[in-house]
Design an enzyme around this catalytic site. Structure first.
Site, short mmCIF file in Angstrom:
data_model
loop_
_atom_site.label_atom_id
_atom_site.label_comp_id
_atom_site.label_asym_id
_atom_site.label_seq_id
_atom_site.Cartn_x
_atom_site.Cartn_y
_atom_site.Cartn_z
N ASP A 36 0.83 -1.20 0.00
CA ASP A 36 0.00 0.00 0.00
C ASP A 36 0.87 1.26 0.00
O ASP A 36 1.47 1.62 1.01
CB ASP A 36 -0.89 0.01 1.24
CG ASP A 36 -2.03 -0.99 1.13
OD1 ASP A 36 -2.77 -0.91 0.12
OD2 ASP A 36 -2.17 -1.83 2.03
N ASP A 179 -10.40 -5.23 -1.14
CA ASP A 179 -9.38 -4.66 -0.27
C ASP A 179 -10.02 -3.82 0.84
O ASP A 179 -10.59 -2.77 0.58
CB ASP A 179 -8.44 -3.78 -1.11
CG ASP A 179 -7.28 -3.22 -0.30
OD1 ASP A 179 -7.10 -3.64 0.85
OD2 ASP A 179 -6.56 -2.35 -0.84
C1 DX5 Z 1 -6.09 0.80 2.89
C2 DX5 Z 1 -5.29 -0.23 2.16
C3 DX5 Z 1 -5.63 -1.63 2.51
C4 DX5 Z 1 -5.44 -1.98 3.96
C5 DX5 Z 1 -5.87 -3.38 4.22
O1 DX5 Z 1 -5.68 2.06 2.50
O2 DX5 Z 1 -5.45 -0.10 0.77
O3 DX5 Z 1 -4.88 -2.51 1.69
O4 DX5 Z 1 -4.12 -1.85 4.37
O5 DX5 Z 1 -5.76 -3.61 5.58
P1 DX5 Z 1 -6.96 -4.25 6.39
O6 DX5 Z 1 -7.16 -5.64 5.81
O7 DX5 Z 1 -6.47 -4.26 7.80
O8 DX5 Z 1 -8.17 -3.41 6.17
ZN ZN Z 2 -4.55 -1.73 -0.47
#
Ligand code: DX5
Ligand code: ZN
Length: 228
Positions: A36, A179
């Site tokens: 990310d 996601d």
């Molecule tokens: C949010 C990101 C996600 C996030 C996913 O900005 O794009 O990929 O890190 O993490 P979880 O699964 O904890 O929501």
């Molecule tokens: Zn992400």
């Protein structure tokens, strides 16, 4: 429907020990590592850039799924390609058809894949519907970009189902990545709605045994797939 694939998001791990984060993904049998990248403009956080991706590339052979939550992807795409990203996902909110075409050209010239992401409240724009065959992965976000550990927005489920139905109707091989907020308790619902690439930050790295959490997520997802 495409195979289930698990993509742990390292943003949820100790950012001072990302080497261990990718090791965990390998040990748990993950299919991709989700990276990310946030620039402090597109979303209210700043994470890491191409230098970090490059350093992780030296330590891990898994496919790198680089989620670019940045305002100016054209300015940086080459650097993420140089760093070793395999799938480069751009956000529809900062693009139009011609910007997408430019990005597509750059990524394809390097033999890599293009993904397109949308925030929970964004619909696929008409220019994207005209270019679905160029997009290897559609990323449907189920939290607002910025942070790991948020709760999944279940109001996105009808949109997810609509998009996966559209891809199926057109007979395209597009992966549907979901996601945000995926946990063992909701991964079945996501799969039933057509998601096949499952990103999990807290749902993997926040667990007591993150290596095991990867295979557990996969088992739950496969079970939902079989049950339909
Ligand atoms: C949010 C990101 C996600 C996030 C996913 O900005 O794009 O990929 O890190 O993490 P979880 O699964 O904890 O929501
Ligand atoms: Zn992400």
């Amino acid at each position: 429907m495409n195979d289930i694939r698990i993509a742990p998001s390292i943003l949820a791990w100790d950012l001072g020990d990302l080497e261990r984060a990718v090791e965990i993904s390998v040990e748990g049998g993950a299919d991709l590592v989700h990276l990310d990248v946030i620039d402090g403009h597109f979303a209210p956080n700043i994470t890491f850039g191409p230098g970090t991706v490059k350093a992780l590339r030296r330590r891990c052979d898994l496919k790198f799924d680089t989620h670019l939550m940045i305002d100016t992807p054209l300015q940086y795409v080459e650097r993420f390609l140089d760093a070793g990203s395999d799938l480069l996902t751009f956000h529809a909110e900062v693009l139009d058809g011609s910007k997408f075409d430019e990005l597509y050209k750059v990524v394809k010239a390097r033999g890599k894949e293009v993904g397109l992401a949308i925030k929970p409240k964004t619909d696929l724009p008409p220019w994207a519907l005209d270019r679905l065959d160029k997009i290897s992965t559609l990323v449907v976000m189920t939290v607002n970009p910025g942070f790991s550990g948020q709760t999944m927005d279940m109001t996105v489920m009808p949109k997810l189902q609509k998009i996966s139905g559209l891809v199926k109707d057109r007979g395209l091989p597009t992966d549907i990545e979901v996601d945000g907020g995926i946990e063992p308790e909701n991964v079945g619902e996501v799969v039933k709605r057509g998601g096949n690439v499952l990103v999990a930050g807290a749902g993997v790295y926040g667990k007591k045994d993150p290596v095991k959490a990867i295979s557990e997520l996969r088992e739950r997802a496969e079970l939902a797939r079989v049950k339909g």
